[in-house]
Write an enzyme that holds these catalytic residues in place. Structure first.
Site, PDB file in Angstrom:
ATOM      1  N   CYS A  98       0.861  -1.184   0.000  1.00 34.62           N
ATOM      2  CA  CYS A  98       0.000   0.000   0.000  1.00 34.62           C
ATOM      3  C   CYS A  98       0.891   1.226   0.000  1.00 34.62           C
ATOM      4  O   CYS A  98       2.024   1.168   0.484  1.00 34.62           O
ATOM      5  CB  CYS A  98      -0.906   0.033   1.228  1.00 34.62           C
ATOM      6  SG  CYS A  98      -2.169   1.303   1.064  1.00 34.62           S
ATOM      7  N   LYS A 158     -11.872  -5.197   4.380  1.00 35.51           N
ATOM      8  CA  LYS A 158     -11.194  -4.218   5.223  1.00 35.51           C
ATOM      9  C   LYS A 158     -12.074  -2.997   5.412  1.00 35.51           C
ATOM     10  O   LYS A 158     -12.445  -2.329   4.445  1.00 35.51           O
ATOM     11  CB  LYS A 158      -9.865  -3.822   4.569  1.00 35.51           C
ATOM     12  CG  LYS A 158      -9.160  -2.697   5.321  1.00 35.51           C
ATOM     13  CD  LYS A 158      -7.737  -2.496   4.869  1.00 35.51           C
ATOM     14  CE  LYS A 158      -7.120  -1.306   5.577  1.00 35.51           C
ATOM     15  NZ  LYS A 158      -5.742  -1.071   5.199  1.00 35.51           N
ATOM     16  N   LYS A 214     -10.436  -7.604   8.337  1.00 37.97           N
ATOM     17  CA  LYS A 214      -9.708  -6.623   9.142  1.00 37.97           C
ATOM     18  C   LYS A 214     -10.596  -5.428   9.434  1.00 37.97           C
ATOM     19  O   LYS A 214     -11.196  -4.917   8.503  1.00 37.97           O
ATOM     20  CB  LYS A 214      -8.482  -6.173   8.362  1.00 37.97           C
ATOM     21  CG  LYS A 214      -7.722  -5.043   8.994  1.00 37.97           C
ATOM     22  CD  LYS A 214      -6.563  -4.640   8.125  1.00 37.97           C
ATOM     23  CE  LYS A 214      -5.896  -3.463   8.793  1.00 37.97           C
ATOM     24  NZ  LYS A 214      -5.329  -2.537   7.888  1.00 37.97           N
TER      25      LYS A 214
END
Ligand code: PBG
Ligand code: ZN
Length: 322
Positions: free
Chosen positions: A118, A193, A246
Site C-alpha cells: 500500500c 477491510k 480486518k
C-alpha cells in the site's frame, strides 16, 4: 435431570478433550515496522511492546523470535521518502526490499516473508492511492501497487498483501507477477477491510494518517456485511490465495460468514487499536493480559480464522500462552 452439560466441564482433562477450537503457533503472523538508518529500536508509544526497527536491529530481533518459532512475518516500511505519486513505494533500495534481501541472506527459508502493499506510508497526503481533485484515483493506483508488489517479490517476498482496497488490485498484481514469471509469489488480500477508528495507533506508528479527509471512499462501510462478502468474492476471482478480514474483534460475524462463503484460507488482522486497547487495560491493572489475549485469539479461531495476524504473537509464543 438427564441432560447435564456440566459433566463435560468437570476438570481440565475432560475440558481439553472436548475443546472444539485449538490454536497453534503455526497460525500466527507477526508484523514488523522497518525504518531507515542503523541501530534503531524505538518503542512506538501508542503500541506498548512494539518497536520501529532499522534493518540491523530487525535481524537481531527476528533471530530471537525464531528461537520460539516466530517465523511468519509481515513487513511494513516506515519513514521512507514521501512524494505525490509514491515513487518510494517501489524503489528497490527502500527499506522493505532491502530488509527482504538481508533476512533471506541471514535466515534463508526458515522465514516466510509477507509484505504489506500500500502506498499510504509513501505519499505526501497519506492516502492509499494516487490523489487527484481530492479523490483517490482507482486505476492509476493499480499501476503503482503492481510495481510495489513486483519490487517486493523480486527482493524475495514469499507473499504480498495488498491493503489499499482499490478495485481490481488483486488482478493487477497477479498479472504483473505472472508476466515476470513470479507465479509462485502468493497474494493474501486484505479483502474485507473496513474504514474505522481501530487503525489509529498503526497510523501513528507508520506515519500514514491521511492529511485531509478519511479512507471511506475506498475502505468498506462497517454497516455492510453483504458488500464485504462481495469484495471477498471479487478478490478470489482475481486470484487471491488467502482472504483476510480486518479488523478482527468487531468483525467476528464476517470471519464466520466468509469462512462459509469461500474455500480459500481465511485470515484475520487483530489490528493496532485492538492491541492497544488490551495493552492499556492490562497496564492499568484492569484486566489479566494473558487471559484477555487468549480469549480474543480463541474467538478468532472459533469464528473461522485459520490464520491470525497479531502484535501479541511474540508474547503468546515466547511466554508459552498457548
Ligand atoms: C495500510 C495499512 C493499514 C493497516 C495495515 N495496512 C492502515 C490503514 O489502512 O489506515 C492497519 C494495521 C493496524 O492497524 O494494525 N493501508
Ligand atoms: Zn494504505
Amino acid at each position: 435431570m438427564i441432560q447435564r452439560p456440566r459433566r463435560l466441564r468437570k476438570n481440565q482433562l475432560i475440558r481439553d478433550m472436548v475443546a472444539e477450537t485449538k490454536l497453534s503457533a503455526d497460525m500466527f503472523i507477526y508484523p514488523y515496522f522497518i525504518v531507515p538508518g542503523k541501530g534503531v529500536k524505538h518503542p512506538i508509544p501508542s503500541m506498548p511492546g512494539i518497536h520501529h526497527f532499522s534493518i540491523d536491529e530487525l535481524l537481531k530481533d527476528v533471530e530471537r523470535g525464531l528461537k520460539y518459532g516466530v517465523n511468519r512475518l509481515l513487513l511494513f516500511g516506515v519513514g521512507e521518502e514521501k512524494s505525490e505519486h509514491a515513487q518510494g513505494a517501489y524503489d528497490p533500495h527502500s527499506v522493505v526490499p532491502e530488509a527482504l534481501r538481508q533476512l533471506r541472506h541471514s535466515f534463508g527459508d526458515e522465514l516466510y516473508l509477507i509484505t504489506d502493499v500500500c502506498v499510504c506510508a509513501y505519499t505526501t497526503h497519506g492516502h492509499c492511492g494516487i490523489l487527484e481533485d481530492d479523490y483517490v484515483q482507482n486505476d492509476p493506483t493499480l499501476d503503482v501497487l503492481a510495481k510495489m508488489a513486483l519490487t517486493h517479490a523480486r527482493a524475495g517476498a514469499d507473499m504480498v498483501a495488498p491493503s489499499d482496497m482499490m478495485d481490481g488490485r488483486v488482478g493487477a498484481i497477479r498479472r504483473a507477477l505472472d508476466q515476470e514469471g513470479l507465479v509462485n509469489t502468493a497474494i493474501m488480500s486484505y479483502a474485507v477491510k473496513f474504514a474505522g477508528a481501530y487503525y489509529g495507533p498503526f497510523r501513528e506508528a507508520a506515519d500514514s494518517a491521511p492529511g485531509k479527509g478519511d479512507r471511506k471512499s475506498y475502505q468498506l462501510d462497517f454497516r455492510n456485511a453483504r458488500e464485504a462478502l462481495r469484495e471477498a468474492a471479487l478478490d478470489e476471482e482475481e486470484g487471491a490465495d488467502i482472504l483476510m478480514v480486518k479488523p478482527a474483534l468487531a468483525y467476528l460475524d464476517l470471519i464466520a460468514s466468509l469462512r462459509n462463503a469461500t474455500h480459500l484460507p481465511v485470515a484475520c488482522y487483530n489490528v493496532s487499536g485492538e492491541y492497544s486497547m488490551v495493552k492499556a487495560a492490562a497496564m492499568n491493572g484492569w484486566a489479566d493480559e494473558r487471559a484477555m489475549v487468549m480469549e480474543n485469539m480463541y474467538a478468532f479461531a472459533r469464528a473461522g480464522a485459520g490464520i491470525i495476524i497479531s502484535y501479541h504473537t511474540r508474547d503468546i509464543v515466547e511466554k508459552n500462552w498457548l
